[in-house]
Design an enzyme around this catalytic site. Structure first.
Site, PDB file in Angstrom:
ATOM      1  N   GLU A 207      19.660 -43.735  82.033  1.00  0.00           N
ATOM      2  CA  GLU A 207      18.215 -43.708  81.834  1.00  0.00           C
ATOM      3  C   GLU A 207      17.941 -43.173  80.420  1.00  0.00           C
ATOM      4  O   GLU A 207      17.778 -43.936  79.501  1.00  0.00           O
ATOM      5  CB  GLU A 207      17.554 -42.859  82.924  1.00  0.00           C
ATOM      6  CG  GLU A 207      16.071 -43.106  82.987  1.00  0.00           C
ATOM      7  CD  GLU A 207      15.483 -42.962  84.387  1.00  0.00           C
ATOM      8  OE1 GLU A 207      16.206 -42.712  85.348  1.00  0.00           O
ATOM      9  OE2 GLU A 207      14.251 -43.122  84.498  1.00  0.00           O
TER      10      GLU A 207
ATOM     11  N   GLU B 255      15.743 -31.752  87.765  1.00  0.00           N
ATOM     12  CA  GLU B 255      14.717 -32.762  88.008  1.00  0.00           C
ATOM     13  C   GLU B 255      13.943 -32.473  89.294  1.00  0.00           C
ATOM     14  O   GLU B 255      12.745 -32.657  89.374  1.00  0.00           O
ATOM     15  CB  GLU B 255      15.395 -34.138  88.132  1.00  0.00           C
ATOM     16  CG  GLU B 255      14.460 -35.266  88.467  1.00  0.00           C
ATOM     17  CD  GLU B 255      15.147 -36.628  88.410  1.00  0.00           C
ATOM     18  OE1 GLU B 255      16.385 -36.673  88.590  1.00  0.00           O
ATOM     19  OE2 GLU B 255      14.463 -37.633  88.166  1.00  0.00           O
TER      20      GLU B 255
HETATM   21  C1  BGC Z   1      12.468 -40.328  85.404  1.00  0.00           C
HETATM   22  C2  BGC Z   1      11.293 -39.418  85.322  1.00  0.00           C
HETATM   23  C3  BGC Z   1      10.075 -40.230  85.223  1.00  0.00           C
HETATM   24  C4  BGC Z   1       9.996 -41.008  86.512  1.00  0.00           C
HETATM   25  C5  BGC Z   1       8.779 -41.793  86.717  1.00  0.00           C
HETATM   26  C6  BGC Z   1      12.345 -41.164  86.629  1.00  0.00           C
HETATM   27  O1  BGC Z   1      13.376 -42.042  86.774  1.00  0.00           O
HETATM   28  O2  BGC Z   1      13.654 -39.648  85.341  1.00  0.00           O
HETATM   29  O3  BGC Z   1      11.417 -38.196  84.945  1.00  0.00           O
HETATM   30  O4  BGC Z   1       8.932 -39.580  84.844  1.00  0.00           O
HETATM   31  O5  BGC Z   1      11.124 -41.816  86.689  1.00  0.00           O
HETATM   32  O6  BGC Z   1       8.276 -41.403  87.854  1.00  0.00           O
END
Ligand code: BGC
Length: 900
Positions: free
Chosen positions: A482, A753
């Site tokens: 990501e 997270e």
């Molecule tokens: C990310 C986030 C992002 C989210 C959207 C995720 O995959 O890691 O931090 O804001 O997607 O909801």
């Protein structure tokens, strides 16, 4: 005896006079120290007054700017107290030139300072006509699967004496350049990440000392990078284009005044026979040291077997100088432990979840491959846990030569604490490994500490989350497939970020990319946008367009940034207005209060689900408010009036749709109340009871938060604002899930997270989304600095020109202290509680003022440096309030009521 006394008093007097003389120091151009490569027509200058005395203010300044010998700007004595962001007003600056500048000031004692030591800056290319170089690509057919890194080289002769030489370099992909065998600059992952098809940054380097009279050679290696490497969780390649390419130009000035340029053109050579056999950001790099080409970037190398190059017609119009600090190497971390896991694997523990790469010294049989796998955590059994990396392999592979060699990757980075080593004979020697931490070269500016080690660890984790994810763009996470510029995460954290490091230019650059990626005002989920045009305008994500410019204005007083972004901010608000029906934003996809508390088997409605359109309406109002604020700063009265009327309608629509007659919100969650209160959605008369409901809600969850990405940043702020400090402290000090300290008690060294990335029984949350280095929840840092330690700026003196010191003492803490390097100098606020006595130490930099709130019964209970309070003190909500100028102060409040 008498004579001695006299002499020593004379000496002391001299000392005092000496100290009283204001000096000027810490010169910045466009917020950076001696930047090389600005394409700003009127760069702004900032400087600090150095004087530890009290109440020091600047009354006038004088600036001289020289292009070598000639003065191109002599400001003369300007009567002004501005010492931050003073714009250049001299003759038009020339491209590709070095300028030096000096400043002196007059302070309010009337005395001029000495001239500062000179600072410098280089201008980059103001026009595309400055580019003589041509874009080149490999002249051979590429292996389309592994896409090994191409090497480019060129040899050239310089026959005259060099006076100065600068290089401009950029690439489609990432580049590493060397001149005569020596690396150019100390920036990594260049040219960094921007919306390449609209803005591609190039770097400028002073290479005067790298070139020599006679034969020279330049060699450049390219990697796929963000440009054409795998990017986005769909694992796409070639997002910005499929061709890897290089653009480089040396502009040389000889001592006789003549000039020459060495450029990329069709006389260069290329090969795919170099050592970097594979390089992808997510997957890592394969480096075959047997393929190192000795002397390839030095003169005299035989490149007969190399291919030529292909001229490509890539754009020059998108080129722009680098505005932000490049990525550089920072901390070097040694292994704390070598582990043999239950699976029998050899693993290095670096003791800190970090972002960068491992440098390994190794010797083995020629052709042996050593594989380094990176992991953030160990699982329940103690083996490296890789599932949360999803498709990212995060592996660096080194093919050995038989000789001892030092290895590190070039066009990738990983997020890890643990490194599994495979393929190396014998025991691992900790001496042979170190982790190098990479991030944008932002100046560290903030410190925060308390008497509670867990809270100090939380602060540590917040700062490391920032280090790991401020890598040219603000990324969500640094480890899985990501690593994107997620807008929601960035807006949640930007104010906290501005305390820990100077992020003024970091965000200025990224906001330009944001604007470049807006379509009809809509703001994509990620910047640069690699998710497609439809992925845009989720509330609380897209609002980054208004929130970050305003945060930067508050932190740095940067009005030019507001002017730069105004069009983008307004276009965003208009993009909502266009779809709103009766002023309600109740359409479209929204992530909502991402990762809010959601227990399994929830029969009692304890899952904290907040209506997504209720959230959207709150952010619609917030963005409109920030647009109004900005229009006010920029003096745009027409817009102030227009959007003030709109804002009222937005709030009316909110109250009609989402609030009952008795003031209950249709979603009873913490986030709903937090947003409604923080953005002043409710009529004044209903706010108190709404805050009560919020406090009760927290109690109902046994003093736990239930907020996700959108509610969390404002939760404690709202509690504090409405008099619930004690509830805010209970949340801050809560140790079990969900809370900020739960991960700390689990040994976290960064922000997670999810509130429960790892469960108390050491099992993990779903591997599909479980990063251990995600800064969003670190947004509590803003409350810790501004409310707990009480170090803040007033909006009417943004950028800490007018400082607010207002500690909120409580939670059983006996100490808290924060300091911040502002553009004026270091400001700090720290308190100590001893029984009923509160001591507050404050430092206020020269050329600023402060309003200080001291918790006290009344003014007579307060002393300053042991003396009764001077001047006018007023009383406000249990605080004695005083206004001061620069200096250090110690306030003591006796018989204070210390709340817990
Ligand atoms: C990310 C986030 C992002 C989210 C959207 C995720 O995959 O890691 O931090 O804001 O997607 O909801």
């Amino acid at each position: 005896m008498k004579k001695n006394l006299l002499l020593s008093s004379l000496f002391q007097l001299l000392l005092i006079i000496g100290f009283a003389q204001t000096k000027v120091d810490s010169l910045l151009t466009e917020n950076r120290k001696n930047p090389v490569g600005l394409d700003v027509a009127q760069p702004r200058f900032s400087w600090q007054l150095i004087n530890s005395g009290r109440d020091i203010k600047q009354t006038a300044y004088e600036i001289n700017v020289l292009d070598g010998k000639n003065k191109v700007w002599q400001s003369g004595r300007v009567m002004s107290d501005s010492s931050v962001h003073v714009a250049y007003k001299g003759r038009a600056l020339q491209s590709g030139s070095k300028y030096t500048w000096q400043v002196r000031v007059w302070d309010n004692t009337g005395k001029p300072s000495a001239w500062s030591a000179p600072a410098f800056f280089y201008t980059a290319l103001f026009n595309t006509s400055g580019w003589k170089a041509k874009w080149i690509g490999p002249g051979y057919i590429e292996d389309s699967v592994m896409r090994p890194s191409p090497l480019f080289r060129k040899e050239f002769k310089l026959s005259k004496k060099i006076q100065s030489a600068v290089a401009y370099i950029t690439a489609h992909g990432m580049y590493e350049a060397a001149i005569n065998g020596q690396r150019v600059g100390d920036a990594y992952l260049t040219p960094g990440w921007t919306v390449y098809n609209k803005r591609l940054q190039y770097q400028m380097y002073d290479v005067t000392n790298m070139l020599k009279n006679g034969n020279n050679a330049v060699g450049v290696t390219l990697g796929n990078g963000w440009y054409r490497g795998i990017i986005g969780f769909a694992n796409n390649i070639n997002y910005f284009g499929k061709d890897i390419a290089l653009l480089m130009q040396f502009d040389i000035t000889y001592t006789d005044g003549s000039k020459e340029s060495i450029i990329t053109d069709d006389t260069w050579k290329s090969t795919d026979k170099g050592p970097v056999r594979y390089a992808e950001i997510y997957n890592g790099e394969t480096y075959d040291a047997r393929k190192e080409v000795k002397g390839w970037n030095e003169a005299g190398f035989n490149d007969k077997g190399w291919s030529g190059v292909k001229l490509t017609d890539a754009s020059f119009d998108v080129l722009t100088a680098t505005y932000n600090e490049p990525v550089k190497q920072h901390e070097i971390i040694k292994p704390v432990k070598i582990i043999t896991t239950p699976k029998g694997e050899k693993v290095i523990d670096f003791g800190q979840n970090l972002v960068g790469w491992v440098v390994m010294k190794a010797k083995g049989n020629s052709g042996d491959t050593v594989t380094l796998s990176h992991a953030e955590v160990l699982d329940k059994e103690g083996n490296v846990y890789l599932d949360n990396l999803r498709a990212a392999k995060a592996q660096d592979k080194y093919v050995l030569t038989g000789e001892e060699h030092s290895y590190h990757p070039h066009f990738t980075w990983q997020g890890f604490r643990y490194c599994r080593v495979e393929g190396l004979q014998g025991e691992l020697n900790p001496e042979d490994f170190e982790a190098v931490v990479l991030y944008s070269d932002m100046e560290p500016t903030g410190t925060f500490s308390t008497n509670n080690p867990l809270i100090n660890q939380l602060q540590h984790n917040i700062q490391w989350g920032q280090r790991g994810n401020f890598l040219d763009v603000p990324t969500d996470c640094p480890q899985r497939d990501e690593r994107l510029g997620w807008t929601g995460d960035a807006q949640a954290f930007s104010r906290t970020a501005s305390f820990n490091f100077n992020v003024n230019d970091f965000f200025s650059k990224w906001l330009k990319d944001l604007e470049a990626d807006q379509i009809d005002g809509k703001v994509p989920f990620v910047i640069p946008n690699v998710l497609g045009a439809g992925a845009a305008n989720s509330c609380g994500w897209a609002d980054v367009a208004t929130i970050v410019p305003w945060d930067m204005y508050l932190a740095y007083g940067d009005t030019r940034l507001l002017a730069q972004q105004y069009g983008s901010m307004k276009a965003y608000v208009e993009s909502i207005r266009k779809v709103a029906k009766d002023d309600l934003w109740n359409t479209g996809f929204h992530f909502g209060d991402w990762l809010f508390y959601r227990p399994f088997d929830d029969n009692d409605g304890s899952a904290a689900v907040t209506d997504k359109y209720l959230i959207a309406q709150c952010f619609y109002a917030h963005s409109t408010q920030l647009l109004i604020n900005t229009a006010q700063v920029l003096g745009n009265t027409q817009d102030v009036n227009e959007y003030t009327a709109l804002l009222q309608r937005i709030k009316d629509a909110f109250n009609k749709e989402y609030v009952t007659a008795n003031g209950r919100l249709v979603s009873g969650t913490q986030t709903a109340y937090v947003l409604a209160l923080n953005f002043d959605m409710l009529p004044e008369a209903q706010r108190k009871q709404a805050a009560e409901r919020l406090a009760e809600n927290v109690k109902r969850y046994n003093n736990h938060l239930t907020t996700g990405f959108l509610g969390t940043p404002y939760l404690c702020h709202v509690l504090t604002r409405f008099g619930y400090d004690s509830v805010a402290y209970k949340l801050l000090l809560q140790k079990n899930y969900p809370s900020w300290l739960y991960p700390v008690t689990m040994g976290a060294t960064t922000i997670w997270e999810r509130w429960d990335g790892q469960k108390p029984d050491s099992t993990f949350q779903t591997p599909g989304m479980n990063s251990f280095n995600h800064y969003a929840y670190g947004a509590i840092g803003d409350w810790m600095y501004r409310k707990m330690a009480g170090l803040d700026t007033y909006e009417d003196g943004a950028g800490y020109k007018h400082i607010k010191i207002m500690p909120h003492i409580g939670g059983g803490f006996t100490q808290a202290k924060a300091s911040l390097k502002t553009y004026y100098g270091t400001a700090s606020s720290g308190w100590v509680v001893n029984g009923n006595t509160i001591t507050i130490d404050v430092a206020i930099p020269p050329n600023t003022t402060a309003t200080i709130y001291i918790p006290a019964k009344d003014a007579s209970a307060v002393t300053e440096s042991g003396k009764a309070l001077q001047g006018n003190a007023t009383m406000e909500d249990g605080y004695v309030v005083v206004n001061v100028g620069s200096g250090t102060y110690q306030f003591t409040s006796a018989n204070a009521l210390v709340k817990n």
